[in-house]
Design a protein around this motif. Structure first.
Motif, PDB file in Angstrom:
ATOM      1  N   UNK A   1       0.830  -1.209   0.000  1.00  0.00           N
ATOM      2  CA  UNK A   1       0.000   0.000   0.000  1.00  0.00           C
ATOM      3  C   UNK A   1       0.863   1.257   0.000  1.00  0.00           C
ATOM      4  N   UNK A   2       1.966   1.242   0.731  1.00  0.00           N
ATOM      5  CA  UNK A   2       2.876   2.386   0.716  1.00  0.00           C
ATOM      6  C   UNK A   2       3.478   2.569  -0.677  1.00  0.00           C
ATOM      7  N   UNK A   3       3.786   1.462  -1.352  1.00  0.00           N
ATOM      8  CA  UNK A   3       4.266   1.542  -2.725  1.00  0.00           C
ATOM      9  C   UNK A   3       3.214   2.115  -3.661  1.00  0.00           C
ATOM     10  N   UNK A   4       1.973   1.720  -3.439  1.00  0.00           N
ATOM     11  CA  UNK A   4       0.846   2.262  -4.213  1.00  0.00           C
ATOM     12  C   UNK A   4       0.744   3.772  -4.009  1.00  0.00           C
ATOM     13  N   UNK A   5       0.843   4.216  -2.755  1.00  0.00           N
ATOM     14  CA  UNK A   5       0.765   5.653  -2.454  1.00  0.00           C
ATOM     15  C   UNK A   5       1.903   6.408  -3.121  1.00  0.00           C
ATOM     16  N   UNK A   6       3.106   5.838  -3.104  1.00  0.00           N
ATOM     17  CA  UNK A   6       4.251   6.490  -3.761  1.00  0.00           C
ATOM     18  C   UNK A   6       4.018   6.612  -5.259  1.00  0.00           C
ATOM     19  N   UNK A   7       3.491   5.549  -5.863  1.00  0.00           N
ATOM     20  CA  UNK A   7       3.234   5.585  -7.305  1.00  0.00           C
ATOM     21  C   UNK A   7       2.221   6.674  -7.654  1.00  0.00           C
ATOM     22  N   UNK A   8       1.150   6.778  -6.876  1.00  0.00           N
ATOM     23  CA  UNK A   8       0.123   7.792  -7.136  1.00  0.00           C
ATOM     24  C   UNK A   8       0.713   9.188  -6.996  1.00  0.00           C
ATOM     25  N   UNK A   9       1.522   9.410  -5.968  1.00  0.00           N
ATOM     26  CA  UNK A   9       2.121  10.730  -5.756  1.00  0.00           C
ATOM     27  C   UNK A   9       3.078  11.105  -6.881  1.00  0.00           C
TER      28      UNK A   9
END
Length: 379
Positions: free
Chosen positions: A43-51
């Motif tokens: 999920x943290x990787x997902x958040x980084x990708x979105x940002x």
């Protein structure tokens, strides 16, 4: 005075020279798992990708915003913008998804693959995105579905060797429920229901002889201390009743089409990372087993064949249950559709069991790229 007031109002409405950029919109994501879990890390990787690829930001809350069981109603009610939803906690509300999740033994029966979880996640996601009844359930709960994840396959974690049909007779097996209990009883064993957190004590005291779960429970629940033998491949199946990143419907509709496109790509990425996270944990524990004096066994051909036959026969039992208890329509057609998708995804993921980038790409190409960000979830 009126002119002065008007000019002041206009000045306030104009951008100020040298002012910083407008802050990106921040969404709150609820993950009811600890910060060291592979789900939270993905999920943290997902958040980084979105940002990195949009003007959105996602703040991920590990357990603190909503618990696992609270996440579905919390997203519905706007307490979180998106999150890790477990539909199997609410079978009446998500009967269509839970029906599909109950078919997870298809991922390990018939054709054998290295990562049944990767195949099951692909099959579940493609099925739900193309199942109007499934999507209608999420809409009723004020959610937009964005993909599924699956654990690694379930094995026998035991205090004695189990490789044959005779070895199973009379054993007490901790069961996750449903078809696992039926599998145990079909083979002359005794199914025991208890939380996974209680298995350490139950195994150490002889209350149960085996635990039916992913081999990663050896480390997740400290079972290296009490388990002496692992039999991979039986009973099989996986935990597939998870929706990785459901959005609150109003929040989803407020996004731009470009933001939704980025989220869809990020969801494909997270699905791959999360599923392979579970796979990698299982492989790590299998590799560590010999040093911990845990013997890895192989089920004999008769036990494998009997398990495959049970899975095929149990489809009718599952179908009757969901038709009778939850009013799911056309269960035979839905079961046949998912069965075909599981076999399709075994082929699509066979070469990507340890490659997150390749798995992300196949999830994107085969599923997420076909979702229209201009229309999906907006009706």
């Amino acid at each position: 005075m009126k002119l002065t007031s008007l000019l002041a109002t206009m000045a306030l409405s104009l951008p100020v020279a040298g002012a910083g950029p407008v802050q990106a919109q921040t969404l709150n994501a609820a993950v009811g798992m600890g910060p060291k879990s592979s789900s939270y890390i993905a999920y943290e990787g997902f958040a980084d990708y979105i940002a990195q690829n949009s003007d959105l930001k996602i703040k991920v809350f590990s357990m603190s915003l909503l618990s696992m069981k609270e996440t579905a109603p919390g997203i519905r009610d706007g307490l979180a913008d998106l999150g890790f939803v477990v539909p199997v906690y609410y079978p009446a509300e998500y009967a269509e998804t839970v029906l599909a999740a109950n078919l997870s033994m298809l991922s390990t029966s018939g054709t054998k693959v290295q990562s049944p979880g990767a195949a099951m996640a692909g099959a579940m996601t493609e099925f739900i995105f193309n199942c109007p009844d499934c999507l209608a359930e999420y809409k009723t709960q004020n959610q937009v579905y964005l993909g599924s994840v699956s654990s690694h396959g379930y094995d026998l974690l035991c205090t004695q060797p189990v490789t044959t049909l005779d070895d199973l007779k009379g054993l007490k097996l901790r069961s996750p429920g449903g078809n696992y209990s039926r599998w145990a009883e079909h083979h002359g064993a005794i199914a025991v229901s208890m939380p996974a957190s209680d298995t350490y004590e139950a195994l150490s005291q002889g209350v149960i002889d085996c635990h039916m779960a992913s081999v990663s429970d050896l480390s997740d629940h400290s079972l290296f201390d009490v388990v002496t033998h692992v039999t991979p491949g039986v009973p099989g199946g996986a935990f597939a009743g998870v929706a990785t990143s459901n959005f609150n419907t109003d929040v989803w509709r407020d996004l731009t089409a470009e933001q939704r496109r980025v989220v869809l790509r990020g969801a494909a990425r997270m699905q791959a990372e999360m599923t392979l996270g579970y796979f990698n944990l299982a492989q790590k524990d299998l590799a560590a087993a010999p040093a911990a004096e845990v013997e890895i066994l192989s089920p004999d051909a008769a036990l494998v064949a009997s398990t495959d036959a049970f899975v095929a026969d149990d489809l009718a039992v599952i179908g009757a249950q969901f038709s009778r208890d939850y009013g799911v329509a056309e269960v035979e057609t839905k079961i046949a559709t998912l069965s075909a998708l599981v076999e399709k995804w075994k082929g699509l993921t066979a070469d990507h069991a340890m490659d997150p980038a390749a798995l992300e790409q196949v999830y994107w190409d085969e599923i997420f790229a076909k979702i229209d960000p201009e229309a999906y979830g907006l009706d």
